[in-house]
Design an enzyme around this catalytic site. Structure first.
Site, mmCIF file in Angstrom:
data_model
loop_
_atom_site.group_PDB
_atom_site.id
_atom_site.type_symbol
_atom_site.label_atom_id
_atom_site.label_comp_id
_atom_site.label_asym_id
_atom_site.label_seq_id
_atom_site.Cartn_x
_atom_site.Cartn_y
_atom_site.Cartn_z
ATOM 1 N N LYS A 14 -1.015 -7.226 -4.017
ATOM 2 C CA LYS A 14 -1.733 -7.037 -5.294
ATOM 3 C C LYS A 14 -0.786 -6.562 -6.401
ATOM 4 C CE LYS A 14 -4.541 -3.959 -3.471
ATOM 5 N NZ LYS A 14 -4.112 -3.847 -2.067
ATOM 6 N N ARG A 89 -12.585 -0.015 -5.089
ATOM 7 C CA ARG A 89 -12.349 0.037 -3.639
ATOM 8 C C ARG A 89 -13.594 0.466 -2.877
ATOM 9 N NH1 ARG A 89 -6.420 0.724 -4.046
ATOM 10 N NH2 ARG A 89 -5.467 0.612 -2.010
ATOM 11 N N ARG A 128 8.598 -1.782 3.234
ATOM 12 C CA ARG A 128 8.686 -1.098 1.934
ATOM 13 C C ARG A 128 8.963 0.395 2.143
ATOM 14 N NH1 ARG A 128 3.716 -1.449 -2.148
ATOM 15 N NH2 ARG A 128 2.766 -0.132 -0.552
ATOM 16 N N ARG A 134 7.418 6.504 -0.147
ATOM 17 C CA ARG A 134 5.972 6.750 -0.050
ATOM 18 C C ARG A 134 5.606 7.191 1.360
ATOM 19 N NH1 ARG A 134 2.589 1.969 -2.996
ATOM 20 N NH2 ARG A 134 1.029 2.797 -1.542
ATOM 21 N N ARG A 146 -5.084 3.345 6.521
ATOM 22 C CA ARG A 146 -5.354 2.689 5.229
ATOM 23 C C ARG A 146 -6.115 1.383 5.453
ATOM 24 N NH1 ARG A 146 0.533 2.415 2.819
ATOM 25 N NH2 ARG A 146 -0.458 1.294 1.106
HETATM 26 P P1 B4P Z 1 1.450 -4.759 -2.368
HETATM 27 O O1 B4P Z 1 0.280 -5.295 -1.657
HETATM 28 O O2 B4P Z 1 1.761 -5.350 -3.697
HETATM 29 O O3 B4P Z 1 1.127 -3.237 -2.284
HETATM 30 P P2 B4P Z 1 0.224 -2.341 -3.236
HETATM 31 O O4 B4P Z 1 -0.238 -3.022 -4.459
HETATM 32 O O5 B4P Z 1 1.052 -1.155 -3.458
HETATM 33 O O6 B4P Z 1 -1.115 -2.036 -2.452
HETATM 34 P P3 B4P Z 1 -1.561 -0.748 -1.685
HETATM 35 O O7 B4P Z 1 -2.977 -1.045 -1.287
HETATM 36 O O8 B4P Z 1 -0.593 -0.491 -0.608
HETATM 37 O O9 B4P Z 1 -1.429 0.531 -2.601
HETATM 38 P P4 B4P Z 1 -2.222 1.225 -3.783
HETATM 39 O O10 B4P Z 1 -1.135 1.687 -4.657
HETATM 40 O O11 B4P Z 1 -3.291 0.387 -4.404
HETATM 41 O O12 B4P Z 1 2.849 -4.919 -1.602
HETATM 42 C C1 B4P Z 1 3.152 -4.364 -0.376
HETATM 43 C C2 B4P Z 1 4.548 -4.801 0.086
HETATM 44 O O13 B4P Z 1 4.534 -6.162 0.457
HETATM 45 C C3 B4P Z 1 5.660 -4.685 -0.975
HETATM 46 O O14 B4P Z 1 6.786 -4.136 -0.387
HETATM 47 C C4 B4P Z 1 5.921 -6.106 -1.408
HETATM 48 O O15 B4P Z 1 7.267 -6.303 -1.815
HETATM 49 C C5 B4P Z 1 5.613 -6.867 -0.146
HETATM 50 N N1 B4P Z 1 5.163 -8.232 -0.422
HETATM 51 C C6 B4P Z 1 4.283 -8.603 -1.387
HETATM 52 N N2 B4P Z 1 4.086 -9.941 -1.347
HETATM 53 C C7 B4P Z 1 4.826 -10.411 -0.286
HETATM 54 C C8 B4P Z 1 5.031 -11.714 0.274
HETATM 55 N N3 B4P Z 1 4.438 -12.795 -0.212
HETATM 56 N N4 B4P Z 1 5.835 -11.819 1.351
HETATM 57 C C9 B4P Z 1 6.472 -10.733 1.863
HETATM 58 N N5 B4P Z 1 6.324 -9.475 1.357
HETATM 59 C C10 B4P Z 1 5.509 -9.313 0.290
HETATM 60 O O16 B4P Z 1 -2.979 2.466 -3.080
HETATM 61 C C11 B4P Z 1 -2.309 3.563 -2.497
HETATM 62 C C12 B4P Z 1 -3.281 4.721 -2.219
HETATM 63 O O17 B4P Z 1 -3.835 5.233 -3.468
HETATM 64 C C13 B4P Z 1 -4.541 4.387 -1.393
HETATM 65 O O18 B4P Z 1 -4.287 4.430 0.007
HETATM 66 C C14 B4P Z 1 -5.510 5.517 -1.846
HETATM 67 O O19 B4P Z 1 -5.225 6.745 -1.225
HETATM 68 C C15 B4P Z 1 -5.205 5.665 -3.322
HETATM 69 N N6 B4P Z 1 -6.064 4.816 -4.179
HETATM 70 C C16 B4P Z 1 -5.612 3.821 -5.014
HETATM 71 N N7 B4P Z 1 -6.659 3.260 -5.654
HETATM 72 C C17 B4P Z 1 -7.777 3.889 -5.213
HETATM 73 C C18 B4P Z 1 -9.176 3.733 -5.492
HETATM 74 N N8 B4P Z 1 -9.611 2.791 -6.359
HETATM 75 N N9 B4P Z 1 -10.062 4.536 -4.863
HETATM 76 C C19 B4P Z 1 -9.646 5.483 -4.015
HETATM 77 N N10 B4P Z 1 -8.339 5.685 -3.696
HETATM 78 C C20 B4P Z 1 -7.406 4.892 -4.285
#
Ligand code: B4P
Length: 191
Positions: A14, A89, A128, A134, A146
């Site tokens: 995402k 979420r 990552r 993190r 998660r």
């Molecule tokens: P991404 O999937 O881009 O990770 P993200 O956006 O950070 O999502 P995530 O769900 O982990 O975290 P968030 O910050 O929303 O990429 C992951 C990895 O994959 C990267 O290293 C990337 O380079 C790699 N990658 C991507 N595409 C690829 C491909 N095609 N091939 C290979 N590798 C690839 O949330 C973090 C925490 O914040 C949650 O656990 C929660 O505690 C809190 N939170 C955030 N929003 C919330 C909400 N709305 N409500 C409640 N808690 C919330």
């Protein structure tokens, strides 16, 4: 306005795809994960409350994230639209977002859901975690928590947006550019 929800489990891509989409479509990127991490880094009251939950891989309470999103959306209503990344979420967050956008005279245009299998999600996040600093990426048990939070609290949103006819699945494995092209094809039909 063109208001897109980019949806998917942790590690689905995402954040990665949002960066590319905001550039192409001149949208404002609202990532609740990024906003929360900046609150944690600044050691605000909100950040201190969120840190423990995030480090365990639990969701942060709805009231906190809904309040954060409201102030960001209200201050950017002159934009072409928004990409909501990692929000909503929970059903409560989705209902609050619909109510907020309707109050402001707009609505969600569509939701694109990146699908990636669990083994690949775990592999990406552990990878990552080697240099992200993190805590929630560093340990497989936390990553599995998660994913469980996603299955229990976030996956029910699929039905919520299907009922509104706004839900489209996008294959989330392959190269970053191929996935980006798949997302653009869906957006171009609606934009
Ligand atoms: P991404 O999937 O881009 O990770 P993200 O956006 O950070 O999502 P995530 O769900 O982990 O975290 P968030 O910050 O929303 O990429 C992951 C990895 O994959 C990267 O290293 C990337 O380079 C790699 N990658 C991507 N595409 C690829 C491909 N095609 N091939 C290979 N590798 C690839 O949330 C973090 C925490 O914040 C949650 O656990 C929660 O505690 C809190 N939170 C955030 N929003 C919330 C909400 N709305 N409500 C409640 N808690 C919330």
């Amino acid at each position: 306005m063109f208001n897109l929800i980019l949806f998917g489990p942790p590690g689905a891509g995402k954040g990665t795809q949002s960066e590319k989409l905001i550039e192409k479509y001149s949208l404002i990127h609202l990532s609740t994960g990024d906003i929360l991490r900046s609150e944690v880094a600044a050691q605000t009251d909100l950040g201190l409350k969120a840190k423990e939950l995030m480090d365990r891989g639990d969701l942060v309470p709805d009231e906190i994230v809904i309040g954060m999103i409201r102030s960001k959306v209200e201050s950017s209503m002159d934009a072409n639209g928004f990409i909501f990344d990692g929000f909503p979420r929970t059903i409560a967050q989705a209902e609050a977002l619909d109510a907020l956008l309707s109050e402001l005279g707009t609505s969600i245009t569509t939701l694109l859901a990146l699908t990636v299998d669990e083994a690949e999600l775990i592999k990406r996040l552990l990878n990552r975690g080697k240099d992200s600093g993190r805590a929630d990426d560093a340990d497989e048990t936390i990553i599995r928590n998660r994913i469980a939070e996603y299955d229990n609290k976030t996956a029910p949103l699929i039905g919520y947006y299907q009922e509104q006819d706004k839900f489209t699945k996008i294959e989330g494995t392959g190269s970053i550019d191929d996935i980006f092209n798949r997302l653009c094809e869906s957006i171009n039909v609606l934009n």
